[in-house]
Structure formats: C-alpha cells, structure tokens
Design an enzyme around this catalytic site. Structure first.
Site, PDB file in Angstrom:
ATOM      1  CG  ASN A 174      -1.557   1.471   1.344  1.00  0.00           C
ATOM      2  OD1 ASN A 174      -2.086   2.199   0.858  1.00  0.00           O
ATOM      3  ND2 ASN A 174      -2.606   0.711   2.454  1.00  0.00           N
ATOM      4  NE  ARG A 176     -10.681  13.268   2.789  1.00  0.00           N
ATOM      5  CZ  ARG A 176     -10.667  12.173   3.318  1.00  0.00           C
ATOM      6  NH1 ARG A 176     -11.408  11.514   2.524  1.00  0.00           N
ATOM      7  NH2 ARG A 176      -9.297  11.039   3.308  1.00  0.00           N
ATOM      8  N   GLY A 225     -13.968   5.775   9.751  1.00  0.00           N
ATOM      9  CA  GLY A 225     -12.235   5.784  10.442  1.00  0.00           C
ATOM     10  C   GLY A 225     -12.100   7.851  10.785  1.00  0.00           C
ATOM     11  NE  ARG A 252      -5.990   1.898  -0.472  1.00  0.00           N
ATOM     12  CZ  ARG A 252      -6.418   3.025   0.453  1.00  0.00           C
ATOM     13  NH1 ARG A 252      -5.480   3.259   0.800  1.00  0.00           N
ATOM     14  NH2 ARG A 252      -7.447   3.688  -0.090  1.00  0.00           N
ATOM     15  CD  GLU A 285      -8.510  -0.519   4.326  1.00  0.00           C
ATOM     16  OE1 GLU A 285      -9.197   0.508   2.978  1.00  0.00           O
ATOM     17  OE2 GLU A 285      -8.873   0.048   5.060  1.00  0.00           O
ATOM     18  CG  HIS A 344     -12.909   4.190   3.250  1.00  0.00           C
ATOM     19  ND1 HIS A 344     -14.279   4.807   3.658  1.00  0.00           N
ATOM     20  CD2 HIS A 344     -11.468   4.507   3.315  1.00  0.00           C
ATOM     21  CE1 HIS A 344     -12.810   5.864   4.495  1.00  0.00           C
ATOM     22  NE2 HIS A 344     -12.000   5.700   4.354  1.00  0.00           N
TER      23      HIS A 344
HETATM   24  P1  ADP Z   1      -7.289   6.503   8.522  1.00  0.00           P
HETATM   25  O1  ADP Z   1      -7.052   4.875   8.299  1.00  0.00           O
HETATM   26  O2  ADP Z   1      -8.688   6.772   8.153  1.00  0.00           O
HETATM   27  O3  ADP Z   1      -6.422   6.812   8.890  1.00  0.00           O
HETATM   28  P2  ADP Z   1      -8.616   4.748  11.091  1.00  0.00           P
HETATM   29  O4  ADP Z   1      -9.408   4.177  10.467  1.00  0.00           O
HETATM   30  O5  ADP Z   1      -7.231   4.398  11.006  1.00  0.00           O
HETATM   31  O6  ADP Z   1      -8.027   6.198   9.990  1.00  0.00           O
HETATM   32  O7  ADP Z   1      -9.182   5.417  12.396  1.00  0.00           O
HETATM   33  C1  ADP Z   1      -7.945   6.342  12.963  1.00  0.00           C
HETATM   34  C2  ADP Z   1      -9.757   7.452  13.566  1.00  0.00           C
HETATM   35  O8  ADP Z   1     -10.001   6.587  14.672  1.00  0.00           O
HETATM   36  C3  ADP Z   1      -8.451   8.636  14.624  1.00  0.00           C
HETATM   37  O9  ADP Z   1      -9.401   9.434  14.174  1.00  0.00           O
HETATM   38  C4  ADP Z   1      -8.804   8.712  15.790  1.00  0.00           C
HETATM   39  O10 ADP Z   1      -9.613   9.629  16.479  1.00  0.00           O
HETATM   40  C5  ADP Z   1     -10.002   7.257  15.327  1.00  0.00           C
HETATM   41  N1  ADP Z   1     -10.142   6.679  17.466  1.00  0.00           N
HETATM   42  C6  ADP Z   1      -9.530   5.525  17.338  1.00  0.00           C
HETATM   43  N2  ADP Z   1      -9.559   5.183  18.865  1.00  0.00           N
HETATM   44  C7  ADP Z   1     -10.672   5.735  19.128  1.00  0.00           C
HETATM   45  C8  ADP Z   1     -11.077   5.357  20.486  1.00  0.00           C
HETATM   46  N3  ADP Z   1     -10.772   4.813  21.531  1.00  0.00           N
HETATM   47  N4  ADP Z   1     -12.297   6.158  20.694  1.00  0.00           N
HETATM   48  C9  ADP Z   1     -12.410   6.603  19.706  1.00  0.00           C
HETATM   49  N5  ADP Z   1     -11.657   7.221  18.665  1.00  0.00           N
HETATM   50  C10 ADP Z   1     -11.066   6.790  18.274  1.00  0.00           C
END
Ligand code: ADP
Length: 397
Positions: free
Chosen positions: A7, A240, A209, A91, A383, A180
């Site tokens: 990726n 966003r 996420g 990916r 993924e 996604h």
């Molecule tokens: P991406 O792959 O889009 O970067 P992720 O799926 O890894 O994102 O998600 C990241 C987000 O998950 C972060 O913005 C974080 O705020 C949120 N996150 C992680 N753990 C927690 C939690 N315990 N409570 C609330 N939000 C969380």
C-alpha cells in the site's frame, strides 16, 4: 502460498506478507519519508523485536528493495528468497470508469492507473510507483491491482450519476465512484458470514475512521456509497466536510479572496470534526473536550452522529429494508459511545443495542440485542487480507 500486500502513499509504503494457508501475517512494516531526508523502514515480525533500518530511499524502488532485504534477511527475515512469494497485491486508489474488479497488472492496467492521476492525484502516482518497483525487483512475478473504487462500480446509474449536464460524464467520466471499497467489500461479506445472514442480505456498513463513508449493499454488491468523485462527499470526517452546498465554495472564495484549489484544501484538510470543533481531527480529543463542556466539540459530535444516522435511513429506503448494520475502522471499532449514539436514532427500525455486548473494541461481534429487528455488528476491517484474497484468487486460477 504467500501473498505480499503493498500500500503506497506519496512518501510511504506499507506492506504485509500473508500466509494464505491460515491467513496469518508473517511480517509487516512501514517505509516512511520516501524521497525525504531521514527515510526509514520499520519491520515487524510477530514475536520478535522491531527491526529498524535508517537508509536513504529516494524513490519507492529503493523502499521495495529494502523490504525484500528485510523479508529475506537471515536474522530478521521470514522467507529464504522472494521465490516464496506467490504474487503481489497492490492497493490502488482509483481505477476510473474502467475497472469494476481487481485485475492482474499489465501495460493496459498501468495506462488506466496513469490516466486516473487527476482523479487520485495523491495516491495513484504512488500506487503506480509501487507496482513498477515490484516489477523491477521481482521480474515475472504477478502483480494485482485492487482498486478502492471497484466496489462502488456496482452502483446503478441512478445512484452514480450527478444531476449535472450529462456531457461531463461522457467527456470526463464525472460520476460517483465511492472509496474505502476494499473495506466495504470485506466487511459486508464478512457480516453475511459471521452474522449467518442470508446470501442476499441487505447490509449497511459504516466505515468510520479518519476518513469515513457509509455503504449499502445487497449480497455484497454495492447499491450506494457515500463518497463521490473523490473521497470528499458524504458523512462528516476527521478533517473533511462531507456533503456541502457547492454554493459555499463560491461564497467563501469571493469573501476570502481565495481560489477554488485553496477552498478544496480547506474542505479536505481543515473541515470536518476539526473545523467544527476547533479542537482536533482525532475523535478521542474531541470526545474529551465535549465531556469537559466544550460546546463546539459537542455540536461537532452531534452533527457527526446525525449525518451518519441520516445516511443509514436513506440507505434503508434505497434497499427497501436492512438486515444488518456494521461498524468498522478506527472510530467504528473503538468508540462504543459513538455506536450507541448513532443507534439511538434507529429505534424506528427496531434497532436495539445490547450495552454489554457493545462494550468491546476491535473484535468481531453482534452488538444488538436478541430481539433487535436489525442485527448490528462490529466487524474489524482488514483491507490487507481482502487484497491478499483478491490477489490469490486472480493469480492461482
Ligand atoms: P484512517 O485509516 O482513515 O487514517 P483509522 O481507521 O485508523 O483512520 O481511524 C483513525 C481514527 O480513529 C482517529 O481519528 C481516532 O480519532 C479514531 N479512534 C481511535 N481510537 C478511538 C477511540 N478509542 N475512541 C474514539 N475514536 C478513536
């Protein structure tokens, strides 16, 4: 059989080597700061300490070479030679209007990935670099492109066309693609299996996420999904905006004397929960601020839940029903309060959350009560495994 999953981001490369006999991860890692001073590789092998290499990686080619060296190293490696790798799955963000499914890479595929540079300016060039680096490092090895847009290609015209002059679709393929896709595909299929649902079950997946999107699918085939031409449309995200009235662009550009590129940068990077709360794009920080009485943080979270609940309602209407609602990704997998708040909107569907079952993180589980009319599930996304499965299926036929 072992599948390498790659990726590539513009300055990063993540990899996983997966043993497909039992779908276990043999090794994984990350190359950071590719093309920037101070590049490094962090390689992880289960049960061993991390192996860190600090070495210049001017391009993704050097990064792939380092990854190969780490995988085959006598000390830290997990394979003797790259011959043990059956194929490589990549990916790829955007497959444009051409690819509805994953495909074995050839010159035509690379041409399409290149043609989509303007649709995925940050990702597609990096994705192609990753493919070409693997071709150079492992001549003859099959590479498979798994597009983030393939799942959304299942939508019908009424769902993917924008109500703008048709010529823009004809000339430039301006349409809704959805992103996604690999996650939505994985989670919706997994939901049918794990939830013991009927084959043609109607499933709504909330991938929440940092980027976030909601999809509706029947029997694992996409009916609708909230992201559009780019990953900006839809629900509120970390930075966003999701859906906005396009008039806002002209209005703010005129008042702030900025151009449309600057405006899009604001909508992509300074909006969402960050823009609304003024606190952070990380939901943990925003939750904490709201609990401490920060009103903007609270309104941001309320708006976030509300928008997702609206999408769930719309998608239930689009499918004339829903059998299961799934939560996945960072927020969806970890934030039980968020799941509970969203489900509180869905009483009219007969959705009932079981508080005790919902009290988990990152684990595959049904979180609704036995008498809930709709099954609600937490399905952790994977993924990389989805890409590995696609790659195996296409290369060992
Ligand atoms: P991406 O792959 O889009 O970067 P992720 O799926 O890894 O994102 O998600 C990241 C987000 O998950 C972060 O913005 C974080 O705020 C949120 N996150 C992680 N753990 C927690 C939690 N315990 N409570 C609330 N939000 C969380």
């Amino acid at each position: 059989m072992k599948i390498l999953v790659i990726n590539c981001g513009s300055s990063s490369l993540k990899y996983q080597l997966i043993d497909m006999e039992n779908e276990s991860v043999l090794a994984k890692g990350l190359c950071e700061r590719i093309g920037i001073n101070g590049s490094m590789l962090t390689a992880k092998v289960p049960g061993k300490p991390d192996y860190v290499v600090e070495k210049d990686m001017p391009t993704h080619k050097e990064a792939i070479e380092l990854v190969m060296a780490a995988l085959t190293s006598a000390d830290h490696g997990v394979i003797k030679s790259t011959d043990e790798i059956t194929a490589v799955g990549h990916r790829v963000l955007h497959g444009g209007n051409t690819y509805t499914e994953s495909i074995v890479v050839n010159e035509d595929v690379k041409k399409v990935i290149r043609e989509c540079f303007d649709l995925g300016p940050l990702h597609n060039p990096a994705n192609l670099m990753g493919i070409e680096a693997c071709e150079a490092a492992m001549p003859g090895k099959k590479n498979v492109a798994v597009f983030d847009t393939s799942f959304g290609m299942g939508m019908e015209e009424k769902a993917y066309l924008y109500a703008i002059p048709y010529e823009y679709y004809e000339k430039y393929k301006v349409r809704r693609y959805g992103f996604h896709g690999t996650s939505h595909m994985f989670v919706s299929r997994e939901a049918i299996k794990f939830g013991k649902l009927k084959k043609d079950a109607k499933v709504i997946v909330c991938h929440l996420g940092n980027g976030a999107s909601v999809s509706a699918s029947i029997g694992g085939k996409c009916v609708d999904t909230s992201m559009g031409l780019a990953p900006l449309e839809g629900v509120i995200m970390g930075t966003r905006s999701g859906d906005v009235d396009p008039t806002i662009l002209q209005f703010i550009c005129n008042h702030e004397k900025i151009d449309v590129n600057q405006m899009l940068n604001i909508l992509n990077k300074k909006s969402g929960i960050l823009g609304m709360s003024g606190v952070s794009s990380d939901f943990r920080d925003v939750g904490k601020a709201a609990a401490e009485g920060n009103k903007r943080a609270q309104v941001g979270l309320d708006a976030y839940d509300y928008r997702i609940a609206k999408y769930i309602g719309a998608y239930t209407a689009a499918m004339n029903g829903v059998d299961a609602i799934c939560f996945t990704a960072g927020v969806g997998e970890n934030d039980k309060e968020c799941r509970k708040r969203i489900c509180a909107y869905l009483g009219y569907l007969g959705v009932k959350i079981d508080e005790e079952r919902n009290n988990i993180r990152g684990e595959e589980r049904v979180i609704s009560a036995d008498d809930s009319k709709v099954k609600v599930m937490l399905i952790p996304t994977n993924e990389e495994l989805a890409i590995a499965r696609e790659t195996l299926a296409l290369t060992t036929k």
